[in-house]
Design a protein around this motif. Structure first.
Motif: not given
Length: 179
Positions: A16-34
């Motif tokens: 859902g929305l959380g995955k979309a937010i995490a994907l955008r952050l990762a795409h923008n270069g963030f390391s992401v803890m899902i």
């Protein structure tokens, strides 16, 4: 994809929305803890992130438990070295008419939507203070936090609380948070 060396946590991000937010952050270069309570969905989502080459990891936890939120932040810092952004996204809807809602459903909705936001905010703010840096805490709300809806009375009440927490954070400047 740029390299910006920032680290984000997104709760409720197996879909859902959380995955979309995490994907955008990762795409923008963030390391992401899902993060999610659903281990199977989280494992599948983590594989999608890895397949895209994103620097990511996963944490199975329950936002309504303060100790899980603290462990989520601790594990993220152990893995990535710091924390810059915490997104309180995890939430559930209660669509039972107000007159019919049972105690267990009411408690679960408040535990996840309100207490989860409080515990996530506390854990992130403490980490920002500890690492002597400012960070961002983002609390996902809903239009239901601004207006009430007949079939979403309980959900609206929890999102009104989250909206109020957003206002509190902005007005009273939680230590360590960047505004």
């Amino acid at each position: 994809m740029s390299t910006i060396n920032k680290v984000a946590i997104v709760t409720g991000s197996a879909g859902g929305l959380g995955k979309a937010i995490a994907l955008r952050l990762a795409h923008n270069g963030f390391s992401v803890m899902i993060h999610d309570i659903n281990k199977d969905a989280l494992t599948k989502t983590l594989q999608e992130f890895k397949d895209k080459g994103y620097d990511s990891d996963a944490f199975v936890g329950d936002v309504s438990k303060k100790s899980d939120q603290e462990k989520l932040v601790q594990t993220t810092v152990e893995k990535f070295g710091r924390l810059d952004v915490f997104v309180n996204n995890a939430g559930i809807e209660a669509v039972t008419p107000f007159i019919d809602i049972e105690e267990d459903e009411l408690k679960k909705c408040f535990d996840i939507n309100v207490f989860g936001t409080v515990f996530g905010t506390q854990a992130a703010a403490k980490q920002f203070i500890k690492q002597h840096s400012k960070g961002k805490i983002i609390n996902a709300c809903s239009i239901a936090g601004q207006e009430s809806y007949t079939m979403l009375g309980t959900y609206s009440a929890t999102k009104h609380a989250v909206w109020s927490l957003n206002m509190f954070q902005a007005l009273y400047k939680i230590p360590g948070q960047q505004y």
